[in-house]
Design a protein around this motif. Structure first.
Motif, PDB file in Angstrom:
ATOM      1  N   PHE A   1      33.228  35.748  34.984  1.00 31.39           N
ATOM      2  CA  PHE A   1      33.951  36.961  35.376  1.00 31.39           C
ATOM      3  C   PHE A   1      34.712  36.705  36.677  1.00 31.39           C
ATOM      4  O   PHE A   1      34.302  35.884  37.518  1.00 31.39           O
ATOM      5  N   ALA A   2      35.844  37.483  36.813  1.00 25.90           N
ATOM      6  CA  ALA A   2      36.666  37.403  38.028  1.00 25.90           C
ATOM      7  C   ALA A   2      36.842  38.804  38.558  1.00 25.90           C
ATOM      8  O   ALA A   2      37.042  39.751  37.792  1.00 25.90           O
ATOM      9  N   LEU A   3      36.856  38.946  39.950  1.00 23.08           N
ATOM     10  CA  LEU A   3      36.932  40.239  40.618  1.00 23.08           C
ATOM     11  C   LEU A   3      38.194  40.249  41.466  1.00 23.08           C
ATOM     12  O   LEU A   3      38.371  39.441  42.373  1.00 23.08           O
ATOM     13  N   LYS A   4      39.140  41.161  41.123  1.00 23.34           N
ATOM     14  CA  LYS A   4      40.365  41.296  41.891  1.00 23.34           C
ATOM     15  C   LYS A   4      40.130  42.142  43.122  1.00 23.34           C
ATOM     16  O   LYS A   4      39.131  42.844  43.218  1.00 23.34           O
ATOM     17  N   SER A   5      41.165  42.111  44.010  1.00 20.93           N
ATOM     18  CA  SER A   5      41.028  42.818  45.288  1.00 20.93           C
ATOM     19  C   SER A   5      41.020  44.304  45.105  1.00 20.93           C
ATOM     20  O   SER A   5      40.459  45.043  45.902  1.00 20.93           O
ATOM     21  N   ASN A   6      41.656  44.727  44.094  1.00 18.10           N
ATOM     22  CA  ASN A   6      41.642  46.174  43.876  1.00 18.10           C
ATOM     23  C   ASN A   6      40.397  46.644  43.164  1.00 18.10           C
ATOM     24  O   ASN A   6      40.300  47.763  42.747  1.00 18.10           O
ATOM     25  N   GLY A   7      39.472  45.725  42.917  1.00 18.14           N
ATOM     26  CA  GLY A   7      38.208  46.105  42.330  1.00 18.14           C
ATOM     27  C   GLY A   7      38.155  45.944  40.827  1.00 18.14           C
ATOM     28  O   GLY A   7      37.173  46.329  40.202  1.00 18.14           O
ATOM     29  N   GLU A   8      39.141  45.361  40.156  1.00 22.20           N
ATOM     30  CA  GLU A   8      39.095  45.171  38.725  1.00 22.20           C
ATOM     31  C   GLU A   8      38.302  43.911  38.371  1.00 22.20           C
ATOM     32  O   GLU A   8      38.484  42.874  39.023  1.00 22.20           O
ATOM     33  N   LEU A   9      37.430  44.025  37.378  1.00 16.79           N
ATOM     34  CA  LEU A   9      36.555  42.934  36.943  1.00 16.79           C
ATOM     35  C   LEU A   9      37.071  42.421  35.612  1.00 16.79           C
ATOM     36  O   LEU A   9      37.183  43.160  34.640  1.00 16.79           O
ATOM     37  N   TRP A  10      37.374  41.122  35.545  1.00 20.08           N
ATOM     38  CA  TRP A  10      37.949  40.502  34.371  1.00 20.08           C
ATOM     39  C   TRP A  10      37.028  39.384  33.915  1.00 20.08           C
ATOM     40  O   TRP A  10      36.373  38.740  34.709  1.00 20.08           O
ATOM     41  N   SER A  11      37.006  39.242  32.505  1.00 18.92           N
ATOM     42  CA  SER A  11      36.271  38.089  31.967  1.00 18.92           C
ATOM     43  C   SER A  11      37.169  36.887  31.999  1.00 18.92           C
ATOM     44  O   SER A  11      38.345  36.983  31.674  1.00 18.92           O
ATOM     45  N   THR A  12      36.650  35.772  32.341  1.00 13.73           N
ATOM     46  CA  THR A  12      37.437  34.562  32.479  1.00 13.73           C
ATOM     47  C   THR A  12      37.323  33.656  31.260  1.00 13.73           C
ATOM     48  O   THR A  12      38.078  32.689  31.153  1.00 13.73           O
ATOM     49  N   ARG A  13      36.358  33.929  30.279  1.00 17.08           N
ATOM     50  CA  ARG A  13      36.218  33.120  29.082  1.00 17.08           C
ATOM     51  C   ARG A  13      35.698  33.994  27.939  1.00 17.08           C
ATOM     52  O   ARG A  13      35.340  35.132  28.132  1.00 17.08           O
ATOM     53  N   ARG A  14      35.601  33.430  26.785  1.00 18.44           N
ATOM     54  CA  ARG A  14      35.146  34.130  25.576  1.00 18.44           C
ATOM     55  C   ARG A  14      33.633  34.326  25.640  1.00 18.44           C
ATOM     56  O   ARG A  14      32.890  33.379  25.854  1.00 18.44           O
ATOM     57  N   LEU A  15      33.207  35.538  25.416  1.00 21.13           N
ATOM     58  CA  LEU A  15      31.766  35.837  25.457  1.00 21.13           C
ATOM     59  C   LEU A  15      31.154  35.743  24.069  1.00 21.13           C
ATOM     60  O   LEU A  15      31.794  36.098  23.079  1.00 21.13           O
ATOM     61  N   ASP A  16      29.925  35.275  24.001  1.00 25.05           N
ATOM     62  CA  ASP A  16      29.183  35.142  22.726  1.00 25.05           C
ATOM     63  C   ASP A  16      27.879  35.931  22.832  1.00 25.05           C
ATOM     64  O   ASP A  16      27.000  35.616  23.650  1.00 25.05           O
ATOM     65  N   ARG A  17      27.798  36.958  21.976  1.00 24.90           N
ATOM     66  CA  ARG A  17      26.587  37.814  22.031  1.00 24.90           C
ATOM     67  C   ARG A  17      25.357  37.042  21.635  1.00 24.90           C
ATOM     68  O   ARG A  17      24.252  37.297  22.141  1.00 24.90           O
ATOM     69  N   GLU A  18      25.528  36.132  20.663  1.00 28.20           N
ATOM     70  CA  GLU A  18      24.382  35.350  20.229  1.00 28.20           C
ATOM     71  C   GLU A  18      23.868  34.449  21.333  1.00 28.20           C
ATOM     72  O   GLU A  18      22.707  34.075  21.328  1.00 28.20           O
ATOM     73  N   GLU A  19      24.758  34.129  22.335  1.00 22.99           N
ATOM     74  CA  GLU A  19      24.343  33.304  23.492  1.00 22.99           C
ATOM     75  C   GLU A  19      23.684  34.174  24.539  1.00 22.99           C
ATOM     76  O   GLU A  19      22.642  33.840  25.076  1.00 22.99           O
ATOM     77  N   GLN A  20      24.381  35.306  24.904  1.00 19.88           N
ATOM     78  CA  GLN A  20      23.809  36.243  25.863  1.00 19.88           C
ATOM     79  C   GLN A  20      24.417  37.590  25.582  1.00 19.88           C
ATOM     80  O   GLN A  20      25.638  37.750  25.558  1.00 19.88           O
TER      81      GLN A  20
END
Length: 1363
Positions: A30-49
């Motif tokens: 995840f990445a956090l911008k200065s304005n407070g927005e939280l972005w995912s930086t890669r593809r998430l896998d539910r089966e992983e976590q």
């Protein structure tokens, strides 16, 4: 993400960052911008976590102005993972029985692994399920049966390999294989290879031969495999045929008879069972057996049916319808008819003359009477014929021809006896019999009417009705027990006759106890109706029923009326009649006693009845092989069928019996639940029933000797025995006996056979427990072998031992609790307890028996009414012979089987009465060697002393009985006096002949050697002249002189005086008297008053002494002074007796005067008995001695003076009544002995009350009130000479008389006859005893009215007056 500050402030710019606690995967993904927005930086896998924790830090730049917030990010699922079968968790190979039902799981369970949450699995069988046998349940992910499976041909569902696929709808599917192995199940019945078989066999020739073989196959098995089948025949076909269980070969059992089979053929239906007889049965096949014929039968009568015909009487022969006889032959046609018929050669001419036999062709004949037949002359003709078939085979056939009845005979009165056993009065109204009149006609009931006569009584009409047209007697419900007699008038309308029929109906109320305690037996070869038939027509009491009652009464030594044979039932299978019987009244017996004694007398009863008693005690529980419970516990009970009484009738007798139903319960516990209401009999031995907390309890005499229901727990046995109810047949049973022995040996108990085996299957079981030399020995046989267990006990006569025996399938165990033997000194670790396995005889192939089926009573204390054990062992095949020992001497403290506590008082067959152990018992003395010597020496000394006494006594008797004097009579002048006045000289003679009597009472030397002396009778025949002078002539010796003088005296017929009796004045008294007051008197009707009348000879003497007597009376004190009489001393008493009287008078102390003016008897009394000879009755001489008492005043003197009147014949109590009124001074319980030896005097205690005079013959002042108010009486026996000396015939008639009569009026006395010395009156009789006068010491009045005699005022003529 935004902060909550105002942006216009200089410090309002916020800064966002991951907190230092954020994990690496959060920072990397995840990445956090200065304005407070939280972005995912890669593809998430539910089966992983599937979830992330994100901590965010925010600040405005000012120190201390920082805040951390936790954010959770959840990853949503997407179906992106394909499914996979998990072989480790699921079940993929199974064995499935072919009979698994459709829809049921096979056992295959599919396990699928898929990480996705959102998927839809779909299962399908892609191969191996072409027949559609299986399916998949998607919900449970299991493989199920879709269609029925069949392992067997031709389907051959054996092994299945199925490929199963699963798909989630988005990804690639998964595939796996499963294996189902179908297992064969025995689900088909065997099948015979052929449906029909046929075999031939020749009758009476092919015996015990093999006919052929039948075979079957099991479809569940391959034909080449072992079929494991068992062949068998139905039970009804096993009589004549057998089949081999494994091979199926059929054989004949014995020989076959074609005529016994239908059309000469037999059809068999063999069967087969697979799995060694445990599986399915095959459909039966058919085997036809044809029996080839031999000509072994002669013709038989086809018609008339059952070889019986009937013709009318009193008809001319041509008017009688003939009987057509049809012949037939059971043999095959080539051996049978045409047949011929003729009279048998043994037929007498008298029958040939009465009947004619005419052939009709085709094996038919006509039988006609040749004369007029009369039924009253002969009712039935039994004709014998010879029948032949076409080959000449001949035999005898019989025809029964009955002559029909017409109402042509007169009727007369008749009687019928009916016996009804009404169970507890619960029988309904029913017909119990019919009225019987004597009539030779048998079938004229339609012509008769029956009318109950009023003379039968209201009770008979209330409880019985008689049918007007049939004569049937109906007993109504509630008829009381007893004998009821009905009188019925029978009218014959056809003949116009009347007769009377008497019906004696005996109703006996049968109780529950009589039923439950009844004995039973079976009579073979008879019927219930046949038991009532009279063996001798017209003779009562000859029926088998009556003779059986007599035999039962004889066995138990009771009256026949006390025997109730209340049930006669024809046994199943025509085996005979089952009989139930009991005893009632005081002679009631238990079933144990009835059956045991009947069994012992079975052969004698069978011989007396002429019928075999084939079974005693009908109880199927005793026969283990045929027991309704098999090898389990069994109890037998009886109950009546109240809805159907048994009515058994004969011509003139009927019996209404009880139908007894036998119930069997296969358990050992109580047959009924515990009662909640008290009823008679719940408590034994006089206990009182009480209800406490809804439970019944009993109040007993004590708690030491009696049980919960007052059962007698303890019983003393001293060389005795007692019978009790047998032991119950139980699978697991225990027997407990607590005993205390006084001896080292004795029989504790025995149950089992008492006689050798009476029939083949009689039970051999027995139990025998003894104490022998302080060793408790148990002999037990359960039917398959005899066992013996021995346990030593302590030698202690004061110790109680508890004996416990248990038996069952696990074996036999005997224990004597605390037997007193030290285990350390004994070879066994448990000396008080031993166990053995069940015995098994080597000759028996079955399993050992564990039930005790003992038929016979439980005998305690000894073995009675039993043959020797050697005989029993030989008869029943016991492997051990029990030893005999002495009866038990000691105490039984308890006897119990399982939970059943025996009442030791519940026995009706014992040697002596049963007493509790704490009751007094006879002490036992043990004699040593020296004691025996002393006793023997004492006995010898005593015997020697008795011999000496007997010898001395015989010497004395001989001298008395055999004197040398042989004359008829010895006479001697014993004294004379001139004191009586008028110049009279009284020469007194006495007959001493009776003193020369032998021991049997006969006179020695008498002409009549066997005659008894009768002095009184002799004296009556002689005159009263003086005897001849007694001078001895010269030349004669003394002996000759005595003989001549005796002859002269006898010729003079002079009166002799009797030494043994004392009488008084009057002609009506005994001729032998010491008094000469009547000498020369011509007054034959004299009646003397003892106070004023002194007879004509003593008028002057009376004048001289009367005044003196009156004067002396006035000087005497006491209420009992009697004026006008003088006292005389008894010259016949010995001097010592006279002195005793005087001494007693001097030493008797005075007694207080009575409280009322009542006359009393003299104080001193003495009885002197003189015994003339040994055989005659004793002669009491009554000596009454009055003793003066100074304490009594003349104020109590009674004005009424009476004499004691005593009859010269045997005295009545009425005549002696005045003698009864006196009072005893000493112990009133002393009883005067009835007899003493010769010249012996018995002294009696002195008596209270005083009198004023002392004399031999009392002076009494008595009245009626005295006779009834005396408090004490004395008992004595008084016999006078008139009764003593009579001939034997007279004495016999006198003894047999029980009463005699005293006249009420003196005037009647002289008119009444005297018979054998008894005065007999025919008017106003009052009867008294002729033998004794009861003078008892108890208060009360006499049985006869003595007051009338005592107060009559005048002496009775002919009655001795003692004054």
């Amino acid at each position: 993400m935004h902060a909550g500050h105002h942006s216009r402030l200089p410090w309002s710019k916020l800064r966002y960052s991951f907190d230092a606690t954020a994990p690496h995967d959060v920072v990397s993904k995840f990445a956090l911008k200065s304005n407070g927005e939280l972005w995912s930086t890669r593809r998430l896998d539910r089966e992983e976590q599937s979830q992330y924790r994100v901590p965010i830090r925010v600040t405005d730049g000012m120190p201390g102005h920082a805040r951390v917030t936790i954010y959770w990010i959840t990853v949503q699922d997407v179906n992106d993972v394909p499914p996979v079968f998990d072989r480790s968790l699921g079940v993929y190979e199974v064995q499935l029985p072919e009979n698994r039902e459709v829809g049921k799981p096979t056992g295959i369970r599919l396990a699928v692994d898929d990480a996705d949450l959102v998927n839809q699995f779909a299962f399908d069988i892609i191969s191996g399920n072409e027949e559609g046998k299986f399916g998949i349940d998607a919900t449970s992910r299991t493989l199920i049966v879709a269609t029925p499976l069949d392992y067997d041909d031709p389907v051959n569902d054996r092994n299945f390999t199925l490929r199963i696929r699963v798909s989630d709808g988005a990804n690639s599917p998964a595939v796996t294989d499963v294996v189902v192995a179908v297992v064969n199940v025995n689900d088909q019945q065997p099948v015979f290879q052929r449906g029909n078989y046929s075999f031939d066999v020749t009758e009476n020739t092919d015996c015990s031969v093999t006919l052929g073989q039948v075979s079957a196959l099991d479809p569940d098995l391959p034909p080449s495999a072992t079929q494991d089948l068992v062949y068998f025949l139905p039970p009804d076909e096993q009589t004549n045929f057998t089949i081999d269980a494994h091979s199926g070969h059929l054989s004949v059992r014995g020989c076959l008879d074609r005529e016994a089979a239908t059309d000469g053929t037999v059809t068999l239906n063999p069967r087969a069972t697979d799995e060694g007889g445990e599986g399915h049965d095959a459909e039966a096949t058919t085997v036809q057996v044809t029996i080839l014929d031999l000509n072994d039968n002669y013709p038989h009568l086809v018609r008339p049916p059952q070889s019986y015909a009937k013709v009318k009487e009193n008809l001319e022969p041509h008017l009688v319808e003939p009987v057509v006889v049809q012949l037939g032959d059971l043999d095959a046609p080539e051996h049978g008819c045409p047949c011929s018929l003729e009279f048998h050669t043994s037929t007498p001419d008298s029958l040939r003359d009465k009947f004619t036999l005419t052939p009709l062709g085709r094996s038919r004949y006509r039988l006609s009477p040749a004369v007029v037949l009369d039924r009253e002359q002969q009712k039935v003709y039994r004709l014998s014929f010879t029948a032949r078939d076409r080959q000449g085979v001949a035999g005898t056939r019989r025809l029964t021809l009955e002559v029909g009845d017409e109402n042509d005979s007169p009727m007369t009165d008749g009687t019928t006896t009916i016996r009804v056993y009404d169970y507890q009065g619960q029988f309904p109204s029913m017909v119990v019999g019919s009225v019987h009149v004597t009539d030779r006609d048998d079938h004229d009931r339609q012509d008769k009417t029956f009318q109950l006569e009023p003379s039968s009584g209201l009770e008979a009409a209330t409880h019985f009705t008689v049918d007007l047209y049939t004569g049937d007697i109906t007993m109504l419900r509630g008829t009381p027990a007893g004998t009821h007699t009905l009188t019925v008038t029978v009218h014959d309308s056809f003949r116009g006759e009347e007769a009377v029929g008497q019906a004696a109906i005996t109703v006996v109320e049968l109780t529950q106890e009589a039923l439950s305690q009844s004995g039973s037996l079976r009579l073979a070869n008879t019927s219930a109706a046949g038991m009532l038939e009279q063996t001798t027509p017209g003779a009562a009491g000859t029926s088998l029923y009556e003779r059986l009652r007599k035999q039962i009464a004889s066995i138990h030594q009771i009256s026949e009326d006390e025997v109730d044979v209340f049930s006669l039932q024809d046994s199943p299978g025509q085996l005979g009649v089952d009989v139930q019987y009991s005893c009632r009244g005081s002679s009631s017996c238990s079933a144990t006693r009835l059956n045991a004694l009947m069994l012992r007398r079975r052969q004698q009863v069978s011989a007396a009845l002429g019928v075999d008693v084939s079974l005693v005690d009908i109880n199927a529980c005793l026969y283990e092989a045929t027991s309704p419970c098999g090898g389990h516990s069994c109890q037998h009970t009886l109950r009546p069928n109240l809805t159907r009484p048994l009515v058994i009738s004969d011509v003139s007798a009927s019996l209404v019996a009880v139908e007894v139903v036998k119930d069997y319960t296969c358990s050992c516990g109580p047959l009924e639940p515990p009662p909640s209401v008290c009823y008679p009999g719940f408590c034994f031995n006089g206990g009182v029933c009480r209800v406490k907390n809804n439970t019944l309890t009993c109040e007993c005499r004590d708690s030491a000797n009696y049980g919960p229901r007052c059962e007698l727990l303890t019983a003393s046995f001293e060389n005795t025995f007692a019978w009790y109810q047998p032991l119950t047949v139980c699978e697991r049973s225990s027997l407990t006996v607590i005993f205390e022995s006084h001896d080292k040996s004795g029989v504790l108990l025995y149950t089992g056979p008492t006689i050798p085996s009476p029939w083949p299957d009689y039970p051999r079981d027995f139990l025998y427990v003894i104490l022998r030399d302080w060793v408790v020995e148990t002999f037990l046989d359960l039917g398959t072998g005899t066992m013996n267990i021995s346990i030593p006990v302590e030698e202690n006569t004061f110790r109680a031992f508890q004996y416990v025996l248990t038996w069952g399938e696990g074996g036999v165990t005997v224990e004597v609790v605390n037997c007193g033997i030290n285990a350390t000194r004994h070879a066994s670790r448990e000396p008080c307890r031993k166990s053995v396995p069940l015995a098994m005889m080597t000759s028996s192939s079955s399993s050992p028996s564990h039930l005790l089926n003992a038929q016979g009573p439980l005998q305690v204390g000894d073995v009675a009414s039993t043959v020797s054990f050697l005989q029993l062992a030989d008869s029943y095949g016991w492997t051990l012979t029990p030893p005999s020992t002495s009866p038990f001497s000691g105490c039984v403290l308890e006897l119990r089987q399982n939970d059943r506590l025996y009442d030791l008082n519940a026995t009706d067959f014992s040697k002596s009465a049963i007493q509790p152990c704490d009751a007094p018992r006879t002490s036992r003395v043990v004699l040593g060697r020296h004691s025996l010597i002393i006793i023997l020496a004492s006995l010898l000394s005593l015997l020697l002393l008795m011999v000496v006494i007997v010898c001395l006594a015989r010497r004395g008797i001989k001298s008395l009985a055999h004197t040398d004097v042989d004359g008829d009579m010895v006479k001697e002048t014993m004294g004379s006096t001139d004191l009586e006045g008028f110049g009279e000289k009284d020469v007194t003679h006495f007959d001493l002949k009776f003193l020369q009597a032998t021991l049997d009472g006969h006179v020695v030397g008498d002409e009549n050697e066997r005659a008894l002396p009768d002095v009184a009778q002799d004296a009556c025949l002689r005159d009263t002249s003086a005897p001849l002078p007694q001078q001895v002539p010269e030349g004669l010796n003394i002996g000759n002189y005595i003989r001549e003088s005796i002859v002269k005296v006898n010729q003079q017929q002079q009166e002799l005086e009797d030494l043994r009796h004392y009488s008084v004045e009057g002609d009506e008294m005994s001729a032998a008297s010491l008094s000469s007051l009547t000498s020369g008197s011509s007054r034959s009707d004299m009646i003397f008053d003892c106070r004023i009348d002194w007879s004509q000879r003593f008028e002057k003497l009376a004048q001289i002494y009367r005044a003196q007597t009156k004067a002396s009376e006035k000087s005497e004190d006491g209420p009992l002074s009697i004026p006008g009489k003088l006292s005389r001393s008894p010259s016949f008493l010995p001097p010592e007796a006279t002195s005793d009287i005087k001494n007693e008078a001097l030493h008797s102390p005075p007694s207080p005067a009575p409280s009322s003016p009542v006359s009393s008897m003299a104080a001193g009394i003495r009885f002197s008995y003189v015994k003339s000879h040994l055989e005659l009755p004793h002669v009491p001489v009554l000596v009454l001695k009055s003793i003066a008492s100074e304490s009594l005043t003349s104020g109590h003197r009674s004005k009424s003076n009476e004499c004691i009147q005593m009859s010269s014949h045997p005295l009545s109590e009425e005549a002696y009544a005045p003698l009864h009124s006196f009072t005893l001074k000493s112990n009133p319980q002393r009883v005067v002995p009835r007899s003493l030896s010769i010249n012996q005097t018995q002294k009696l205690p002195a008596y209270s009350s005083s009198t004023s005079s002392s004399s031999l013959l009392y002076k009494h002042q008595l009245n009626a009130h005295t006779a009834s108010a005396s408090k004490h009486q004395l008992e004595a026996t008084v016999t006078t000479i008139s009764n003593l000396y009579t001939n034997p015939a007279q004495r016999s008639s006198t003894v047999t008389k029980s009463t005699h009569i005293i006249p009420d009026r003196p005037a009647q006395a002289s008119k009444e006859p005297v018979v054998n010395g008894h005065l007999v009156s025919h008017s106003n009789p009052r009867q008294c005893s002729t033998k004794t006068v009861a003078l008892t010491s108890l208060s009360g009045t006499n049985t006869c009215d003595s007051q009338k005699v005592a107060t009559s005022g005048k002496p009775v003529k002919g009655v001795e007056t003692w004054c």
